[in-house]
Scaffold this motif. Structure first.
Motif, PDB file in Angstrom:
ATOM      1  N   ALA A 127       0.834  -1.208   0.000  1.00  0.00           N
ATOM      2  CA  ALA A 127       0.000   0.000   0.000  1.00  0.00           C
ATOM      3  C   ALA A 127       0.866   1.255   0.000  1.00  0.00           C
ATOM      4  N   ARG A 128       1.960   1.228   0.743  1.00  0.00           N
ATOM      5  CA  ARG A 128       2.842   2.404   0.785  1.00  0.00           C
ATOM      6  C   ARG A 128       3.512   2.649  -0.566  1.00  0.00           C
ATOM      7  N   VAL A 129       3.905   1.579  -1.250  1.00  0.00           N
ATOM      8  CA  VAL A 129       4.525   1.739  -2.568  1.00  0.00           C
ATOM      9  C   VAL A 129       3.493   2.252  -3.579  1.00  0.00           C
ATOM     10  N   GLU A 130       2.282   1.724  -3.525  1.00  0.00           N
ATOM     11  CA  GLU A 130       1.223   2.228  -4.406  1.00  0.00           C
ATOM     12  C   GLU A 130       1.001   3.718  -4.187  1.00  0.00           C
ATOM     13  N   ALA A 131       0.928   4.140  -2.931  1.00  0.00           N
ATOM     14  CA  ALA A 131       0.723   5.547  -2.627  1.00  0.00           C
ATOM     15  C   ALA A 131       1.890   6.387  -3.136  1.00  0.00           C
ATOM     16  N   ALA A 132       3.098   5.858  -3.038  1.00  0.00           N
ATOM     17  CA  ALA A 132       4.269   6.589  -3.514  1.00  0.00           C
ATOM     18  C   ALA A 132       4.237   6.748  -5.034  1.00  0.00           C
ATOM     19  N   VAL A 133       3.781   5.719  -5.742  1.00  0.00           N
ATOM     20  CA  VAL A 133       3.669   5.807  -7.203  1.00  0.00           C
ATOM     21  C   VAL A 133       2.665   6.884  -7.595  1.00  0.00           C
ATOM     22  N   ARG A 134       1.516   6.890  -6.958  1.00  0.00           N
ATOM     23  CA  ARG A 134       0.501   7.875  -7.285  1.00  0.00           C
ATOM     24  C   ARG A 134       0.978   9.291  -6.928  1.00  0.00           C
ATOM     25  N   ALA A 138       1.403  12.416  -9.437  1.00  0.00           N
ATOM     26  CA  ALA A 138       0.675  13.652  -9.138  1.00  0.00           C
ATOM     27  C   ALA A 138       1.616  14.855  -9.095  1.00  0.00           C
ATOM     28  N   ASP A 139       2.837  14.648  -8.619  1.00  0.00           N
ATOM     29  CA  ASP A 139       3.795  15.747  -8.472  1.00  0.00           C
ATOM     30  C   ASP A 139       4.545  16.052  -9.758  1.00  0.00           C
ATOM     31  N   SER A 140       4.521  15.137 -10.718  1.00  0.00           N
ATOM     32  CA  SER A 140       5.313  15.326 -11.932  1.00  0.00           C
ATOM     33  C   SER A 140       4.568  16.212 -12.934  1.00  0.00           C
ATOM     34  N   PRO A 141       5.260  17.177 -13.531  1.00  0.00           N
ATOM     35  CA  PRO A 141       4.617  18.006 -14.553  1.00  0.00           C
ATOM     36  C   PRO A 141       4.487  17.292 -15.896  1.00  0.00           C
ATOM     37  N   VAL A 142       5.133  16.116 -16.017  1.00  0.00           N
ATOM     38  CA  VAL A 142       5.088  15.357 -17.270  1.00  0.00           C
ATOM     39  C   VAL A 142       4.752  13.909 -16.960  1.00  0.00           C
ATOM     40  N   GLU A 143       4.343  13.189 -17.984  1.00  0.00           N
ATOM     41  CA  GLU A 143       4.108  11.752 -17.851  1.00  0.00           C
ATOM     42  C   GLU A 143       5.443  11.038 -17.668  1.00  0.00           C
ATOM     43  N   LEU A 144       5.432   9.897 -16.979  1.00  0.00           N
ATOM     44  CA  LEU A 144       6.665   9.222 -16.608  1.00  0.00           C
ATOM     45  C   LEU A 144       6.700   7.792 -17.126  1.00  0.00           C
ATOM     46  N   THR A 145       7.877   7.350 -17.556  1.00  0.00           N
ATOM     47  CA  THR A 145       8.064   5.951 -17.935  1.00  0.00           C
ATOM     48  C   THR A 145       8.217   5.105 -16.672  1.00  0.00           C
ATOM     49  N   GLY A 146       8.168   3.805 -16.849  1.00  0.00           N
ATOM     50  CA  GLY A 146       8.395   2.914 -15.719  1.00  0.00           C
ATOM     51  C   GLY A 146       9.774   3.110 -15.114  1.00  0.00           C
ATOM     52  N   SER A 147      10.776   3.340 -15.957  1.00  0.00           N
ATOM     53  CA  SER A 147      12.137   3.574 -15.450  1.00  0.00           C
ATOM     54  C   SER A 147      12.210   4.848 -14.636  1.00  0.00           C
ATOM     55  N   GLN A 148      11.554   5.898 -15.104  1.00  0.00           N
ATOM     56  CA  GLN A 148      11.561   7.161 -14.361  1.00  0.00           C
ATOM     57  C   GLN A 148      10.828   7.019 -13.034  1.00  0.00           C
ATOM     58  N   GLY A 150      10.772   4.315 -11.349  1.00  0.00           N
ATOM     59  CA  GLY A 150      11.699   3.570 -10.509  1.00  0.00           C
ATOM     60  C   GLY A 150      12.747   4.450  -9.853  1.00  0.00           C
ATOM     61  N   GLU A 151      13.129   5.537 -10.521  1.00  0.00           N
ATOM     62  CA  GLU A 151      14.068   6.481  -9.923  1.00  0.00           C
ATOM     63  C   GLU A 151      13.423   7.214  -8.754  1.00  0.00           C
ATOM     64  N   VAL A 153      10.590   6.112  -7.058  1.00  0.00           N
ATOM     65  CA  VAL A 153      10.085   5.140  -6.075  1.00  0.00           C
ATOM     66  C   VAL A 153      11.003   3.918  -6.151  1.00  0.00           C
ATOM     67  N   PRO A 154      12.121   3.912  -5.418  1.00  0.00           N
ATOM     68  CA  PRO A 154      13.139   2.860  -5.573  1.00  0.00           C
ATOM     69  C   PRO A 154      12.615   1.443  -5.355  1.00  0.00           C
ATOM     70  N   GLN A 155      11.561   1.290  -4.560  1.00  0.00           N
ATOM     71  CA  GLN A 155      11.028  -0.061  -4.319  1.00  0.00           C
ATOM     72  C   GLN A 155      10.591  -0.736  -5.621  1.00  0.00           C
ATOM     73  N   LEU A 156      10.220   0.044  -6.630  1.00  0.00           N
ATOM     74  CA  LEU A 156       9.801  -0.538  -7.907  1.00  0.00           C
ATOM     75  C   LEU A 156      10.930  -1.292  -8.588  1.00  0.00           C
ATOM     76  N   ARG A 157      12.179  -0.950  -8.250  1.00  0.00           N
ATOM     77  CA  ARG A 157      13.316  -1.599  -8.897  1.00  0.00           C
ATOM     78  C   ARG A 157      13.703  -2.904  -8.210  1.00  0.00           C
ATOM     79  N   GLU A 158      13.051  -3.209  -7.102  1.00  0.00           N
ATOM     80  CA  GLU A 158      13.323  -4.473  -6.419  1.00  0.00           C
ATOM     81  C   GLU A 158      12.670  -5.630  -7.179  1.00  0.00           C
ATOM     82  N   THR A 159      13.094  -6.851  -6.835  1.00  0.00           N
ATOM     83  CA  THR A 159      12.568  -8.033  -7.514  1.00  0.00           C
ATOM     84  C   THR A 159      12.058  -9.043  -6.489  1.00  0.00           C
ATOM     85  N   ILE A 160      11.219  -9.947  -6.973  1.00  0.00           N
ATOM     86  CA  ILE A 160      10.785 -11.091  -6.180  1.00  0.00           C
ATOM     87  C   ILE A 160      11.086 -12.356  -6.960  1.00  0.00           C
ATOM     88  N   VAL A 161      11.176 -13.456  -6.251  1.00  0.00           N
ATOM     89  CA  VAL A 161      11.316 -14.763  -6.899  1.00  0.00           C
ATOM     90  C   VAL A 161       9.925 -15.335  -7.085  1.00  0.00           C
TER      91      VAL A 161
END
Length: 393
Positions: A127-134, A138-148, A150-151, A153-161
């Motif tokens: 839930a905290r990561v979802e809130a951080a993504v939103r 909301a704060d960005s003046p432009v649309e963002l790629t998944g890589s951007q 990830g910069e 919201v660092p948790q997005l760059r983590e992996t699971i098995v």
């Protein structure tokens, strides 16, 4: 009991030509008209949306679809039937979600939370990561790629098995799983891609809060609405066709057909089809027409039973191993071949039957027009078929 109305294959082809805007006199002026008449256009392969619309416009091209998708947002990309990504009319989004997507979202969220928990990430962390993504969107003046994202919201760059200890064990990125789920909910939305219109790497923008799960009554109403829209454009069609197209259970399909008062009719093979109660009158066949339609085009993928427009003899050349139809050549309501674009940009085709000189010349003219529409773009279908591969070899 009175005899059921009968619909032969010629009548079904005439309806397809007119209602799917394939006959020259039925072409549309705007992308919204095309997508509304097709109900939903496969968007797993980005090129499908642009080429399916272009083939049905009075003035072919990709610019009007870009306008509708990215400037006016009158066409949206949404997950829908069979958890597949589609381009849909914006007005259809609530019914699509309630009828189909909501159940898939619930399953996907349950799987995601289970997989994340197995790696030590509980529901609160998610839930905290979802809130951080939103918040980042909301704060960005432009649309963002998944890589951007990830910069930011660092948790997005983590992996699971995924599938630990199994033959299919693999690593999955948090970004891939979480952004897909939020996209399915509509709380983040796909916007203009990185690169040209054939690119599948999209930027993201903030969407509305995820809707509540619908009640059983709301779901039934939405299924009736979606079935009615589909039957108006693809009927007469069978229960099995609607089960296949929607991914619903047979009981749900039968309830939806009853809800829109669908009428039983007899098809050419003796089977039972359905049409809307005000759609029993025959339509006049248009003049002969040719079309080059993209892989996964709705006219080709609108139902399960296809013998009335696709000969079983042609299927091994035109379908991939998963049953996806590749780029097709049409003549007056029947698929008679395939087309492909070679690396030098040339559009080539092969007919699988002799439909006569008029058909060949009309298909050649469509191939030349498509080459002009494509310009510098190069289109390779995501799902490649035997004949398409041979044409580009």
């Amino acid at each position: 009991m009175p005899a059921r109305p009968k619909f032969d294959d010629d009548q079904r082809r005439a309806r397809l030509a007119l209602r799917h805007r394939l006959a020259p006199g039925a072409r549309a002026d705007r992308a919204e008209q095309v997508v509304d008449d097709l109900v939903a256009v496969h968007a797993t392969d980005p090129a499908t949306v642009f080429l399916a619309v272009s083939a049905r416009l009075a003035t072919p091209g990709t610019a009007d679809t870009e306008r509708a998708l990215y400037r006016d947002c009158s066409i949206l990309r949404r997950h829908g039937m069979r958890s597949t990504l589609f381009a849909i009319p914006a007005a259809l989004a609530p019914a699509l979600y309630a009828s189909t997507t909501a159940k898939a979202v619930a399953r996907e969220r349950a799987r995601l939370l289970k997989d994340f928990a197995a790696s030590g990430r509980d529901a609160g962390w998610t839930a905290r990561v979802e809130a951080a993504v939103r918040a980042a969107l909301a704060d960005s003046p432009v649309e963002l790629t998944g890589s951007q994202l990830g910069e930011l919201v660092p948790q997005l760059r983590e992996t699971i098995v995924y599938g630990a200890g199994t033959s299919y064990q693999t690593e999955q990125s948090i970004s891939m799983r979480l952004l897909r789920l939020l996209g399915m909910e509509g709380s983040i939305v796909r916007r203009r891609p990185v690169g040209g219109w054939t690119s599948s790497q999209h930027r993201w923008a903030l969407g509305p809060a995820a809707p509540e799960q619908p009640s059983a009554a709301e779901r039934a109403d939405a299924q009736r609405e979606l079935a009615q829209r589909w039957l108006a454009r693809y009927g007469p069609a069978t229960e099995d066709d609607l089960v296949w197209w929607t991914g619903w259970g047979l009981r749900e399909v039968r309830a939806a057909l009853a809800g829109c008062a669908a009428v039983e009719v007899e098809l050419a093979d003796g089977g039972t089809g359905f049409v809307l109660p005000d759609d029993l009158e025959p339509v006049a066949a248009p003049a002969p027409w040719a079309a080059l339609l993209p892989a996964l085009d709705p006219s080709a993928m609108g139902g399960r039973h296809r013998d009335w427009y696709l000969s079983p003899d042609h299927r091994p050349q035109l379908l991939d191993r998963s049953g996806n139809l590749g780029p097709t050549v049409w003549w007056s309501g029947r698929i008679i071949g395939a087309w492909a674009q070679r690396p030098d940009g040339d559009v080539v085709f092969q007919l699988l039957e002799d439909a006569g000189r008029e058909a060949h010349d009309a298909v050649a003219a469509e191939a030349a027009a498509l080459r002009s529409t494509l310009g510098d773009a190069r289109v390779t279908p995501r799902f490649r078929t035997p004949l398409e591969r041979r044409l580009t070899a």
